[in-house]
Design a protein around this motif. Structure first.
Motif, PDB file in Angstrom:
ATOM      1  N   ASN A  61       0.962  -1.161   0.106  1.00  0.00           N
ATOM      2  CA  ASN A  61       0.210  -0.038  -0.060  1.00  0.00           C
ATOM      3  C   ASN A  61       0.828   1.090   0.070  1.00  0.00           C
ATOM      4  OD1 ASN A  61      -2.025   2.026   0.358  1.00  0.00           O
ATOM      5  ND2 ASN A  61      -2.860   1.305   2.242  1.00  0.00           N
ATOM      6  N   LEU A  62       0.819   2.025  -1.278  1.00  0.00           N
ATOM      7  CA  LEU A  62       1.668   3.247  -1.263  1.00  0.00           C
ATOM      8  C   LEU A  62       0.685   4.262  -1.427  1.00  0.00           C
ATOM      9  CD1 LEU A  62       4.485   1.904  -3.496  1.00  0.00           C
ATOM     10  CD2 LEU A  62       4.690   2.051  -1.186  1.00  0.00           C
ATOM     11  N   SER A  63      -0.487   4.156  -1.124  1.00  0.00           N
ATOM     12  CA  SER A  63      -1.544   5.323  -1.446  1.00  0.00           C
ATOM     13  C   SER A  63      -1.082   6.612  -0.606  1.00  0.00           C
ATOM     14  CB  SER A  63      -2.975   4.841  -0.742  1.00  0.00           C
ATOM     15  OG  SER A  63      -3.160   3.700  -1.464  1.00  0.00           O
ATOM     16  N   LEU A  78      -2.282   1.883  -5.043  1.00  0.00           N
ATOM     17  CA  LEU A  78      -1.666   3.012  -5.535  1.00  0.00           C
ATOM     18  C   LEU A  78      -2.615   4.421  -5.404  1.00  0.00           C
ATOM     19  CD1 LEU A  78       0.248   1.536  -8.267  1.00  0.00           C
ATOM     20  CD2 LEU A  78       1.205   2.129  -6.126  1.00  0.00           C
ATOM     21  N   ARG A  79      -3.796   4.370  -4.591  1.00  0.00           N
ATOM     22  CA  ARG A  79      -4.721   5.367  -4.912  1.00  0.00           C
ATOM     23  C   ARG A  79      -4.133   6.679  -4.334  1.00  0.00           C
ATOM     24  NH1 ARG A  79      -8.482   6.721  -0.959  1.00  0.00           N
ATOM     25  NH2 ARG A  79      -7.602   5.093   0.564  1.00  0.00           N
ATOM     26  N   CYS A 102      -1.886   8.574  -5.884  1.00  0.00           N
ATOM     27  CA  CYS A 102      -0.688   8.713  -6.221  1.00  0.00           C
ATOM     28  C   CYS A 102      -0.499   9.792  -7.184  1.00  0.00           C
ATOM     29  CB  CYS A 102       0.136   7.350  -6.520  1.00  0.00           C
ATOM     30  SG  CYS A 102       0.517   6.146  -4.842  1.00  0.00           S
ATOM     31  N   SER A 103      -0.535  10.858  -6.951  1.00  0.00           N
ATOM     32  CA  SER A 103      -0.741  12.004  -7.926  1.00  0.00           C
ATOM     33  C   SER A 103       0.576  12.179  -8.861  1.00  0.00           C
ATOM     34  CB  SER A 103      -1.226  13.277  -7.231  1.00  0.00           C
ATOM     35  OG  SER A 103      -0.250  13.523  -6.232  1.00  0.00           O
ATOM     36  N   CYS A 104       1.564  11.681  -8.252  1.00  0.00           N
ATOM     37  CA  CYS A 104       2.979  11.889  -9.127  1.00  0.00           C
ATOM     38  C   CYS A 104       3.349  10.665 -10.041  1.00  0.00           C
ATOM     39  CB  CYS A 104       4.081  12.305  -8.138  1.00  0.00           C
ATOM     40  SG  CYS A 104       3.806  13.939  -7.253  1.00  0.00           S
ATOM     41  N   LEU A 105       2.573   9.598  -9.754  1.00  0.00           N
ATOM     42  CA  LEU A 105       2.955   8.359 -10.628  1.00  0.00           C
ATOM     43  C   LEU A 105       2.607   8.395 -12.051  1.00  0.00           C
ATOM     44  CD1 LEU A 105       3.704   5.460 -10.006  1.00  0.00           C
ATOM     45  CD2 LEU A 105       1.712   4.732  -9.738  1.00  0.00           C
ATOM     46  N   LEU A 106       3.626   8.289 -12.764  1.00  0.00           N
ATOM     47  CA  LEU A 106       3.730   8.543 -14.127  1.00  0.00           C
ATOM     48  C   LEU A 106       3.324   7.097 -14.966  1.00  0.00           C
ATOM     49  CD1 LEU A 106       6.843  10.651 -14.596  1.00  0.00           C
ATOM     50  CD2 LEU A 106       4.487  11.381 -14.484  1.00  0.00           C
ATOM     51  N   LYS A 107       3.536   6.248 -14.313  1.00  0.00           N
ATOM     52  CA  LYS A 107       3.416   4.777 -15.366  1.00  0.00           C
ATOM     53  C   LYS A 107       3.588   3.574 -14.126  1.00  0.00           C
ATOM     54  CE  LYS A 107       8.158   4.326 -16.694  1.00  0.00           C
ATOM     55  NZ  LYS A 107       9.105   3.890 -17.826  1.00  0.00           N
ATOM     56  N   LEU A 108       3.063   2.496 -14.768  1.00  0.00           N
ATOM     57  CA  LEU A 108       3.470   1.054 -14.118  1.00  0.00           C
ATOM     58  C   LEU A 108       4.522   0.380 -15.015  1.00  0.00           C
ATOM     59  CD1 LEU A 108      -0.420   0.170 -13.806  1.00  0.00           C
ATOM     60  CD2 LEU A 108       1.040   0.982 -12.012  1.00  0.00           C
ATOM     61  N   PRO A 109       5.140  -0.467 -14.234  1.00  0.00           N
ATOM     62  CA  PRO A 109       6.366  -1.276 -14.781  1.00  0.00           C
ATOM     63  C   PRO A 109       6.022  -1.789 -15.849  1.00  0.00           C
ATOM     64  CG  PRO A 109       6.414  -1.731 -12.313  1.00  0.00           C
ATOM     65  CD  PRO A 109       5.058  -0.761 -12.862  1.00  0.00           C
ATOM     66  N   SER A 110       7.127  -2.087 -16.962  1.00  0.00           N
ATOM     67  CA  SER A 110       6.676  -2.624 -18.282  1.00  0.00           C
ATOM     68  C   SER A 110       6.466  -4.114 -18.263  1.00  0.00           C
ATOM     69  CB  SER A 110       8.114  -2.396 -19.250  1.00  0.00           C
ATOM     70  OG  SER A 110       9.151  -2.817 -18.569  1.00  0.00           O
ATOM     71  N   ARG A 117      -4.678  -9.523  -7.449  1.00  0.00           N
ATOM     72  CA  ARG A 117      -6.055  -9.764  -7.430  1.00  0.00           C
ATOM     73  C   ARG A 117      -6.872  -8.243  -7.361  1.00  0.00           C
ATOM     74  NH1 ARG A 117      -7.805 -14.969  -6.268  1.00  0.00           N
ATOM     75  NH2 ARG A 117      -9.679 -14.289  -5.192  1.00  0.00           N
ATOM     76  N   HIS A 118      -6.206  -7.363  -6.768  1.00  0.00           N
ATOM     77  CA  HIS A 118      -6.555  -5.826  -6.535  1.00  0.00           C
ATOM     78  C   HIS A 118      -5.459  -4.796  -6.925  1.00  0.00           C
ATOM     79  CE1 HIS A 118     -10.029  -6.904  -3.812  1.00  0.00           C
ATOM     80  NE2 HIS A 118      -9.334  -8.374  -4.057  1.00  0.00           N
ATOM     81  N   LEU A 119      -6.059  -4.084  -8.004  1.00  0.00           N
ATOM     82  CA  LEU A 119      -5.014  -2.784  -8.294  1.00  0.00           C
ATOM     83  C   LEU A 119      -5.778  -1.689  -8.189  1.00  0.00           C
ATOM     84  CD1 LEU A 119      -2.595  -1.617  -9.482  1.00  0.00           C
ATOM     85  CD2 LEU A 119      -3.468  -2.167 -12.016  1.00  0.00           C
ATOM     86  N   ASP A 120      -5.542  -0.615  -7.379  1.00  0.00           N
ATOM     87  CA  ASP A 120      -6.305   0.437  -7.379  1.00  0.00           C
ATOM     88  C   ASP A 120      -5.321   1.674  -7.385  1.00  0.00           C
ATOM     89  OD1 ASP A 120      -7.994   2.585  -6.379  1.00  0.00           O
ATOM     90  OD2 ASP A 120      -8.365   1.857  -4.353  1.00  0.00           O
ATOM     91  N   ILE A 121      -5.747   2.337  -8.763  1.00  0.00           N
ATOM     92  CA  ILE A 121      -5.076   3.526  -9.144  1.00  0.00           C
ATOM     93  C   ILE A 121      -5.927   4.744  -9.158  1.00  0.00           C
ATOM     94  CG2 ILE A 121      -3.183   2.410 -10.435  1.00  0.00           C
ATOM     95  CD1 ILE A 121      -4.711   2.737 -13.110  1.00  0.00           C
ATOM     96  N   ARG A 122      -6.948   4.666  -8.246  1.00  0.00           N
ATOM     97  CA  ARG A 122      -7.989   6.107  -8.465  1.00  0.00           C
ATOM     98  C   ARG A 122      -7.032   7.097  -7.917  1.00  0.00           C
ATOM     99  NH1 ARG A 122     -12.339   4.087  -4.283  1.00  0.00           N
ATOM    100  NH2 ARG A 122     -10.621   3.004  -3.407  1.00  0.00           N
ATOM    101  N   GLY A 123      -7.395   8.127  -8.493  1.00  0.00           N
ATOM    102  CA  GLY A 123      -6.495   9.469  -8.339  1.00  0.00           C
ATOM    103  C   GLY A 123      -4.942   9.396  -8.836  1.00  0.00           C
TER     104      GLY A 123
END
Length: 747
Positions: free
Chosen positions: A559-561, A583-584, A586-594, A603-609
């Motif tokens: 959890n790095l929200s 990763l909710r 995480c307003s500076c996050l540019l991308k997910l790993p290749s 099972r759960h990926l949260d990138i809201r915001g």
């Protein structure tokens, strides 16, 4: 070994040697789980490497790995043999967990009677009036002349006191006969029936046959308006209840049976239509009850420090009458202000075996099935007064392996939800008074969890004093703490001995609270914790994780929200066991790993915001275990394509699909969402910032895209935003979507 655990669970309450033996066994079980997990992870890693490179894994490396594993197995086998021999010396025998026969005096509450024990009852006038109204009501059940009124609440909340007050009220003097029976956890039909008969007749009953007892009972209540109190009922066996109630069918209209229980499922078994849920006392009533026990026959006005300690008292008691009475009893012999403050500030309330508070609630723990005991003990990682959400705790249980093996019909999420509501129904959890979507544990229930968890959980609410370090750190598996404004090296000094940690959680109630974390923790401490399964660094001002996290082979939950992280290291894609990635905001996050597609157990990926992410990485279709995906962002030729959604068969809950204007290749024009029956909320979004001319040219394409995204008819909420087609495909507004509650067409 499993066969004697029930006996050991009982005896540990009174035998310190048994408790030490159980602690050693639990420590061994953790090591064994880690070993099995490491073996399984090694197999999975070799399988993935072989599939991706089409080459065989180096045989010498495999041989070295298994040689290393065998030495570990030998060590665990030796420890197990030793514990087995000690088990014989301790005299442990086979018993069934939760059996009445395995109960000991250490966790049984004393029997209750109808004779009042309180000079006055505080804060229950409204409750008494409502229960009396129900008792005096002349409405019978559909199938009987009597009505059952269950009173439900946690241990120590005052259910028995309330029932006793109603039983002795003048308003019920016309009920005859009246009977009071303490049922407790042994639901023996013969014993209970005899106790009721003896309470009615006032004479001892020597009958040994249930049928004979029930015939006499039926004769005693026939045609009479009776009032029966069954205090402290634990069994929800419907067949037993049917037998117990059968003699009372002969009673007169208006008869009542009052039942007190800690378990909602007991109340629903005996009266599925309604029960009375007893609430905690107000602060004022709690204080009055405390004063009654602490200052009996004393003039409170002569104690100058009373107002100084009032706040501490009501804070400790948290509305629980049992706490107010017990604390009052503990303090009534103290003579001065210093003694009172020492008692109130001591750690007596935090799992001391000498404390009467946890002991009064041990029966609740004793009745939990083994899988719930582990889940309950784990809750100690949350600080007192922490308000948690259902999903939050279920995901952590999953990560820690506390949820039993899923079946074809039930996934871990569903089982975890059942566990959660089972604990809620037992009053272990309570709904927060501040936020109906969150839950809390009463302070005394939290104390009980601390007592149960023992040395395996270390929770720091503040930086630890270097001179007061706890002992037994080598057995600690779960670590949590409340972040300060800056958390430096000293705060975590204690963890250098806790090398087998599974949990590292920063517990944050306010997402707007930003903390700063020493680089030493990220670069030095955390990478050394090779057995971590759950990590939360939410709300810290951190911008990156070290590449060395690839050593977290057991990791399930990250959890790095609400952090400032800009990118995730590519090595995170080697965490093959990862199930939950938060990763909710995480307003500076540019991308997910290749190589994100390697996380086949996610099972759960949260990138809201996380609004700077422009596309999903390639190979999203490999994440076939995904059940929750907050946002699928369509890439512009370089990322995953929209058709990858077809492979994500188990998506459920809420889903946003954004940047739909990037869709170019329609492929076979499959219906990508039609088979996702558990999807309840869907947001379909096009980018609004492109030329009007191109919107007109692409109108038919946008209609085709929307047609591909026809959801299952179970959908409840649909939002279509910035759609540029001239008309909707036929599914939008089709009457077969009868579950739709909310429909939004925006921009």
């Amino acid at each position: 070994m499993e066969a004697v655990l029930a006996d050991a669970e009982d005896k540990k309450l009174t035998d310190k040697l048994v408790k030490m033996w159980l602690d050693d066994l639990r420590d061994l079980a953790y090591d064994l789980e880690d070993l099995i997990d490491e073996l399984a992870t090694g197999e999975l890693e070799r399988k993935l490497m072989a599939e991706q490179s089409n080459v065989l894994v180096d045989a010498s490396k495999a041989f070295m790995f298994y040689t290393y594993m065998k030495s570990k197995m030998d060590d665990i086998s030796n420890r197990l043999e030793q514990l087995w021999e000690e088990k014989k010396e301790l005299g442990l025998i086979k018993k069934t967990a939760g059996d009445a026969s395995s109960s000991t005096a250490a966790h049984q509450r004393p029997p209750t009677t109808c004779v009042p024990t309180e000079h006055a009852v505080y804060g229950r006038d409204d409750d008494t009036a409502r229960i009396l109204e129900m008792v005096l009501s002349d409405e019978p059940n559909d199938d009987a002349n009597f009505r059952v009124i269950p009173i439900v609440g946690m241990g120590g909340i005052g259910k028995t006191t309330l029932a006793r007050k109603v039983y002795n009220d003048k308003a019920v003097k016309n009920f005859n006969p009246k009977a009071w029976v303490c049922v407790s956890d042994d639901f023996d039909l013969l014993r209970i029936s005899k106790a009721i008969l003896e309470s009615i007749t006032g004479r001892s009953c020597d009958l040994k046959d249930l049928n004979a007892v029930q015939i006499q009972l039926k004769h005693k209540v026939a045609g009479k308006k009776f009032l029966l109190v069954l205090d402290d009922v634990w069994s929800n066996n419907y067949s037993y209840w049917e037998i117990l109630r059968s003699p009372f069918m002969a009673g007169a209209r208006g008869s009542k049976i009052l039942v007190t229980t800690r378990l909602t499922k007991v109340a629903l078994t005996i009266n599925p239509s309604a029960f009375y849920a007893l609430k905690l006392l107000s602060h004022d009533d709690c204080w009055s009850l405390f004063v009654r026990h602490a200052f009996e026959r004393k003039d409170i006005a002569t104690y100058s420090y009373v107002e100084l300690i009032r706040h501490k008292v009501v804070e400790k008691c948290k509305g629980l009458p049992l706490a107010a009475k017990t604390l009052g009893g503990l303090l009534r012999s103290k003579q001065n202000e210093d003694e009172w403050l020492d008692m109130l500030n001591s750690r007596l309330w935090e799992s001391s075996d000498e404390s009467e508070i946890p002991a009064a609630l041990k029966l609740s723990y004793h009745h939990l099935p083994s899988h719930l005991k582990r889940c309950f003990a784990y809750c100690t990682v949350f600080s007192k007064n922490y308000e948690f959400e259902e999903e939050e705790i279920v995901l952590l249980w999953m990560a820690e392996g506390l949820i039993q093996q899923a079946t074809e019909n039930k996934q871990p999420e569903e089982l975890g939800r059942e566990y959660f509501y089972d604990l809620l129904s037992r009053s272990i959890f309570q709904q927060s008074s501040n936020d109906v979507s969150k839950y809390v544990m009463h302070d005394l229930v939290h104390d009980l969890a601390q007592w149960v968890s023992g040395e395996i959980v270390l929770s720091l609410d503040h930086a630890l004093d270097a001179h007061k370090q706890p002992s037994g750190l080598e057995k600690v598996r779960h670590f949590s703490y409340t972040p300060d404004h800056f958390d430096g090296k000293n705060k975590f000094e204690v963890l250098h001995e806790a090398k087998r940690l599974r949990t590292f959680l920063a517990i944050v109630q306010d997402e707007n609270y930003t903390s700063y974390l020493s680089n030493m923790v990220l670069s030095d401490l955390l990478p050394k914790l090779k057995r971590l399964r759950a990590l939360s660094l939410a709300t810290y001002y951190i911008t990156e994780l070290p590449n060395s996290i690839d050593g977290w082979r057991h990791m399930r939950y990250v959890n790095l929200s609400c952090t400032m992280i800009k990118s995730l290291p590519e090595s995170i894609s080697s965490l093959y066991n990862l199930q939950i990635l938060m990763l909710r905001k995480c307003s500076c996050l540019l991308k997910l790993p290749s190589d994100f597609g390697n996380l086949i157990n996610l099972r759960h990926l949260d990138i809201r915001g996380a609004n700077l992410i422009k596309e999903m990485p390639l190979r999203m279709k490999e994440l076939k275990s995904l059940r929750k995906l907050s946002n699928f962002i369509v890439g512009k030729g370089t990322g995953s394509e929209l058709k990858d959604l077809k492979s994500l068969k188990f998506l459920r809950g809420e889903l946003c699909i954004s940047r739909l204007d990037n869709v170019i290749d329609f492929g076979s024009r499959d219906l990508l969402l039609r088979d996702k029956r558990d999807l309840k909320v869907l947001l379909l979004e096009w980018e609004s910032k492109f030329e009007v001319g191109s919107r007109k040219k692409g109108a038919e394409r946008e209609k085709n895209v929307l047609n591909m995204l026809q959801p299952h008819q179970n959908l409840e909420i649909l939002t279509i935003r910035c759609y540029g087609g001239k008309r909707f495909p036929s599914w939008v507004g089709d009457p077969s979507f009868s579950n739709i509650r909310v429909l939004k067409l925006e921009s």
